[in-house]
Design an enzyme around this catalytic site. Structure first.
Site, PDB file in Angstrom:
ATOM      1  N   PHE A 245     -19.240 -80.743  49.348  1.00 33.65           N
ATOM      2  CA  PHE A 245     -19.211 -81.524  50.586  1.00 33.65           C
ATOM      3  C   PHE A 245     -19.453 -80.674  51.824  1.00 33.65           C
ATOM      4  O   PHE A 245     -18.786 -80.798  52.829  1.00 33.65           O
ATOM      5  CB  PHE A 245     -17.918 -82.327  50.689  1.00 33.65           C
ATOM      6  CG  PHE A 245     -17.890 -83.492  49.750  1.00 33.65           C
ATOM      7  CD1 PHE A 245     -18.733 -84.564  49.955  1.00 33.65           C
ATOM      8  CD2 PHE A 245     -17.051 -83.490  48.646  1.00 33.65           C
ATOM      9  CE1 PHE A 245     -18.750 -85.637  49.071  1.00 33.65           C
ATOM     10  CE2 PHE A 245     -17.063 -84.555  47.754  1.00 33.65           C
ATOM     11  CZ  PHE A 245     -17.912 -85.636  47.970  1.00 33.65           C
ATOM     12  N   ILE A 471     -23.016 -81.534  42.405  1.00 33.01           N
ATOM     13  CA  ILE A 471     -21.821 -81.205  43.182  1.00 33.01           C
ATOM     14  C   ILE A 471     -20.661 -82.154  42.877  1.00 33.01           C
ATOM     15  O   ILE A 471     -19.658 -82.164  43.593  1.00 33.01           O
ATOM     16  CB  ILE A 471     -22.128 -81.211  44.690  1.00 33.01           C
ATOM     17  CG1 ILE A 471     -22.638 -82.574  45.144  1.00 33.01           C
ATOM     18  CG2 ILE A 471     -23.138 -80.131  45.025  1.00 33.01           C
ATOM     19  CD1 ILE A 471     -22.887 -82.667  46.639  1.00 33.01           C
ATOM     20  N   GLY A 472     -20.827 -82.934  41.811  1.00 30.51           N
ATOM     21  CA  GLY A 472     -19.790 -83.883  41.440  1.00 30.51           C
ATOM     22  C   GLY A 472     -20.140 -85.312  41.779  1.00 30.51           C
ATOM     23  O   GLY A 472     -19.444 -86.245  41.396  1.00 30.51           O
ATOM     24  N   ILE A 650     -28.208 -99.489  44.701  1.00 26.74           N
ATOM     25  CA  ILE A 650     -27.173 -98.646  44.114  1.00 26.74           C
ATOM     26  C   ILE A 650     -27.647 -98.247  42.719  1.00 26.74           C
ATOM     27  O   ILE A 650     -27.750 -99.086  41.824  1.00 26.74           O
ATOM     28  CB  ILE A 650     -25.822 -99.381  44.031  1.00 26.74           C
ATOM     29  CG1 ILE A 650     -25.426 -99.920  45.407  1.00 26.74           C
ATOM     30  CG2 ILE A 650     -24.757 -98.458  43.469  1.00 26.74           C
ATOM     31  CD1 ILE A 650     -25.266 -98.877  46.474  1.00 26.74           C
ATOM     32  N   THR A 655     -20.821 -94.358  39.538  1.00 23.84           N
ATOM     33  CA  THR A 655     -20.785 -93.142  40.343  1.00 23.84           C
ATOM     34  C   THR A 655     -20.706 -93.478  41.830  1.00 23.84           C
ATOM     35  O   THR A 655     -20.048 -92.765  42.600  1.00 23.84           O
ATOM     36  CB  THR A 655     -22.008 -92.254  40.068  1.00 23.84           C
ATOM     37  OG1 THR A 655     -23.205 -92.996  40.324  1.00 23.84           O
ATOM     38  CG2 THR A 655     -22.016 -91.777  38.628  1.00 23.84           C
ATOM     39  N   GLN A 659     -17.730 -92.317  44.445  1.00 23.50           N
ATOM     40  CA  GLN A 659     -17.949 -91.613  45.702  1.00 23.50           C
ATOM     41  C   GLN A 659     -17.255 -92.310  46.873  1.00 23.50           C
ATOM     42  O   GLN A 659     -16.634 -91.672  47.719  1.00 23.50           O
ATOM     43  CB  GLN A 659     -19.451 -91.508  45.981  1.00 23.50           C
ATOM     44  CG  GLN A 659     -20.155 -90.466  45.151  1.00 23.50           C
ATOM     45  CD  GLN A 659     -19.603 -89.087  45.418  1.00 23.50           C
ATOM     46  OE1 GLN A 659     -19.734 -88.558  46.511  1.00 23.50           O
ATOM     47  NE2 GLN A 659     -18.954 -88.499  44.434  1.00 23.50           N
ATOM     48  N   GLY A 725     -22.705 -90.992  49.677  1.00 28.87           N
ATOM     49  CA  GLY A 725     -21.703 -89.969  49.405  1.00 28.87           C
ATOM     50  C   GLY A 725     -20.879 -89.588  50.618  1.00 28.87           C
ATOM     51  O   GLY A 725     -19.761 -89.102  50.490  1.00 28.87           O
ATOM     52  N   GLU A 726     -21.440 -89.802  51.821  1.00 29.39           N
ATOM     53  CA  GLU A 726     -20.733 -89.436  53.049  1.00 29.39           C
ATOM     54  C   GLU A 726     -20.442 -90.654  53.923  1.00 29.39           C
ATOM     55  O   GLU A 726     -20.229 -90.527  55.129  1.00 29.39           O
ATOM     56  CB  GLU A 726     -21.554 -88.392  53.808  1.00 29.39           C
ATOM     57  CG  GLU A 726     -21.708 -87.099  53.024  1.00 29.39           C
ATOM     58  CD  GLU A 726     -22.613 -86.093  53.707  1.00 29.39           C
ATOM     59  OE1 GLU A 726     -22.146 -85.402  54.618  1.00 29.39           O
ATOM     60  OE2 GLU A 726     -23.785 -86.005  53.312  1.00 29.39           O
TER      61      GLU A 726
END
Length: 760
Positions: A245, A471-472, A650, A655, A659, A725-726
């Site tokens: 992150f 990164i996961g 999506i 996943t 997130q 993700g963010e």
């Protein structure tokens, strides 16, 4: 913790397939960079400075060198002149170059590196290194004597100008309802479970570095420049990353120093950084301050919006996030005025942390939106509905898609917002005050050039190769899923390789661009394979699909299909004379530089999206939070969170949901827990470990529901993906602050919100 069940796929949503590497991770078989076996390994431990400003006058390494198991100790004498200084930006976290001279720029700066036969010997010796300093009085943070303030224009790709529109001063003066408030967010540090590490291995003049990285090609070029060598002789390997992150996005000077140590010793060297040292040698989210003025008509329409932000950075590096680019475009303001300044202090250089601009800046805006709704006597959701817009207010560009109010409607219904009594302090349960709050989440859609290689074997096995980074977030899974869908094979027949500069280049894994960028490159490679197969089947002399329209062809279950007519994949490939079809593809986004992939090989990532182009592109969400505050002890609890998010297609609902769920939990931590304390007298961090740096644990999170709102957007990229993700953590802090006000009547504008603020 009660987590709502994963939803079934909806329109424009991929299957919720389990992670392709899930078994490796839960069984411990996944090899992270510091786990990789390396022969003849030595261990390095960093020695940090104990002052924040000045210079090293004398370094005594005698006692340390005499310790059993110590191989060598690197000091300025070993490093100065042998490395080029890093240039801030792109792949480098800072221009500060430890061990290049005696100057100390910040607390915890590396002043020596001890190398031992094992970690314990090196660590023990590192504590025996003695330094004398000529120290100076440091400037720690805002309001400290000696800080320097400057305009932030041009310091970041996010902030090319200060967004403005209309006559703010006139509109604000004329507005019948106004707010004029200040907000702040604290310093926050990364605490990934996987510690930061570097392992350097030389074979003749070729260097391999194993290190958790979100940007292997960028680091390859950057470390080669510091070591004064050809980048083609450097290989960066980062197969799995245990939390990133942003913390593993830019490369720190440690990487080149460890590589230099390995070259000097003629053997491999591994440096695993202890957690408390990472606070000073890695990047972090800097503290921010915000001044927001807002004016509105009595019917709730915003007529004037001003957002002024200030951010801390280091003395030498102009790092700034400049989140007004997002806040200035969030609603249909009548007029806009913004300004961002950076304040230079004697600190290590800040860097990326999950949604770097949006987290602090949207917190301030959404807190102000709640204050204005209260001033208007209006429901916070309806206030946002009145100011929703399909064109941004700065240049009048349309949004490529904007499903914000769909998110609010679905989240509000699931949360039970209609049962909220708007009267402050009116909702209780015994000794517990109940508060409900909401806030908007926003994140720009980014996409970048990317290359990928896809191989299809006649037995139906598919290999995807791309130097992106796991990164996961699940990029291996999503890339494999896209390939499986396009090539008509089972997901279990796909293998995905990532995290290695020996593979086709990919952009930095940041800005929520990976699914869009990697997915688009994989799609293009798969389309190349499909075209070859379809042409072969259609032009065969006597095949079952001879002469049929290729537009009707598809790949399914190891066959080339046209309606009910099929040809076995093996027959099609035999006709091509190939047991394997391989396609290398380079994807460049619309409006991007034609040599975008060539620049990746040079370590440069060029993003497209957000405010670029003739349409603005953002993902949106709506987050609702219930908090409970004990009326006697002021203990704060968060029993429920609901978030609804719209982010284009999506690719994998499992996943994606993971997130967003993790993001919302992170947002709770941002609101109630996380803050790095700074001793203002000496500009040093105080709480440097997970004992004192607070983060949420399972007991802090109870019911959490994520809603994926279907959204189709053909303008963002070929994959139709916006990235999320963010997104999930952006709105949570303001929603918590809103709920705290609803429960107590106390408006907390400075994060984190803790008991002492509610008692006062």
């Amino acid at each position: 913790m009660d987590i709502a069940a994963a939803p079934k796929p909806k329109e424009n949503m991929g299957e919720p397939l389990a992670r392709i590497d899930g078994r490796l991770k839960v069984t411990g078989a996944a090899r992270y960079p510091a786990d990789i076996d390396v022969a003849n390994l030595a261990y390095a431990v960093l020695v940090p400075s104990s002052i924040a400003k000045g210079e090293v006058a004398r370094l005594d390494t005698g006692e340390a060198r005499a310790m059993p198991g110590v191989i060598d100790i690197l000091t300025v004498n070993d490093v100065s002149g042998k490395l080029d200084k890093p240039k801030f930006g792109n792949a480098n976290a800072t221009s500060i170059a430890p061990l290049q001279d005696h100057k100390i720029w910040h607390d915890g700066q590396v002043i020596a590196v001890v190398i031992g036969e094992n970690f314990e010997a090196a660590q023990e010796a590192a504590m025996r290194v003695r330094a004398d300093y000529r120290d100076e009085r440091p400037s720690a943070t805002f309001d400290s004597e000696g800080v320097e303030e400057a305009d932030a224009i041009g310091a970041t790709r996010w902030l090319k100008q200060h967004p403005k529109a209309g006559d703010f001063d006139g509109a604000f003066a004329a507005a019948p309802v106004k707010i004029d408030q200040t907000y702040s967010t604290p310093t926050q540090h990364h605490n990934p479970i996987e510690l930061f590490s570097t392992t350097a291995v030389w074979r003749d003049d070729e260097l391999t570095i194993y290190e958790p990285s979100q940007n292997v090609f960028g680091w390859k070029v950057a470390v080669a420049a510091q070591l004064k060598m050809d980048p083609e002789k450097v290989r960066m390997v980062s197969p799995f990353i245990g939390g990133a992150f942003g913390s593993k996005g830019p490369m720190t000077p440690r990487t080149a120093i460890v590589a230099l140590a390995a070259r000097k010793l003629g053997r491999a060297v591994r440096c695993v950084v202890e957690r408390e040292k990472a606070y000073s040698i890695q990047t972090y989210r800097a503290e921010t301050r915000h001044h927001i003025r807002m004016g509105a008509d009595r019917d709730g329409k915003i007529t004037a919006f001003s957002h002024q932000g200030k951010e801390i950075t280091s003395r030498p590096d102009p790092y700034v996030v400049g989140g007004t680019s997002a806040t200035a475009r969030m609603y249909g303001y009548g007029s806009v005025l913004t300004q961002v300044s950076m304040v230079r202090a004697d600190r290590n250089t800040p860097g990326y942390m999950r949604s770097p601009p949006e987290t602090p800046y949207v917190y301030a805006l959404e807190n102000a939106m709640d204050e204005m709704a209260v001033a208007l006597g209006m429901d916070p959701v309806e206030f946002r509905r009145i100011n929703d817009t399909m064109t941004e207010p700065i240049e009048g560009k349309p949004f490529s898609s904007r499903s914000l109010m769909k998110c609010y409607d679905q989240a509000a219904e699931a949360f039970g917002w209609s049962r909220r009594n708007p009267q402050v302090g009116s909702m209780t349960d015994g000794d517990w005050l109940i508060g409900m709050g909401c806030a908007t989440a926003i994140y720009p859609t980014n996409v970048a050039p990317c290359a990928a290689r896809v191989r299809l074997s006649s037995n139906g096995h598919v290999t995807v190769q791309v130097a992106s980074h796991e990164i996961g977030t699940g990029i291996r899974t999503v890339a494999g899923q896209i390939a499986a869908e396009r090539l008509g094979v089972g997901f279990d027949a796909v293998e995905v390789e990532t995290g290695d500069t020996a593979l086709p280049p990919a952009p930095v894994s940041g800005g929520s661009n990976s699914t869009a960028s990697v997915g688009s490159a994989v799609i293009k490679a798969c389309e190349g394979i499909r075209d070859k197969l379809f042409y072969s089947a259609s032009t065969a002399n006597d095949g079952p699909l001879t002469g049929k329209d290729m537009a009707n062809f598809e790949l399914r279950d190891g066959k080339v299909m046209a309606g009910d007519t099929a040809e076995k994949l093996t027959d099609t490939m035999n006709r091509l004379g190939a047991g394997v079809i391989e396609e290398y593809a380079e994807f460049v986004p619309k409006g991007g530089s034609p040599d975008g992939v060539a620049k990746l090989y040079k370590g440069q990532t060029e993003f497209q999206g957000g405010d670029d182009g003739d349409k603005v592109k953002y993902a949106f969400g709506a987050e609702f939070v219930e908090i409970r505050i004990n009326r006697l002890t002021r203990e704060i609890r968060v029993p429920r969170l609901v978030g609804a998010f719209a982010a284009g297609r999506i690719a994998n609902t499992r996943t994606a949901r993971s997130q967003l769920m993790g993001g919302m939990i992170w947002g709770v931590g941002c609101a109630l827990h996380e803050a790095t304390d700074i001793d203002r007298r000496v500009a040093r961090y105080v709480n440097r470990d997970l004992q004192d740096y607070l983060v949420p644990v399972n007991a802090d999170i109870r019911e959490l529901e994520v809603i994926l709102v279907p959204e189709i957007d053909h303008d963002v990229n070929p994959a139709g993906v916006k990235g999320l993700g963010e997104l999930g953590n952006v709105g949570t802090p303001a929603a918590v602050a809103s709920a705290v006000y609803h429960a107590t009547g106390k408006r907390i504008r400075d994060l984190p919100i803790r008991i002492d603020q509610l008692i006062a």
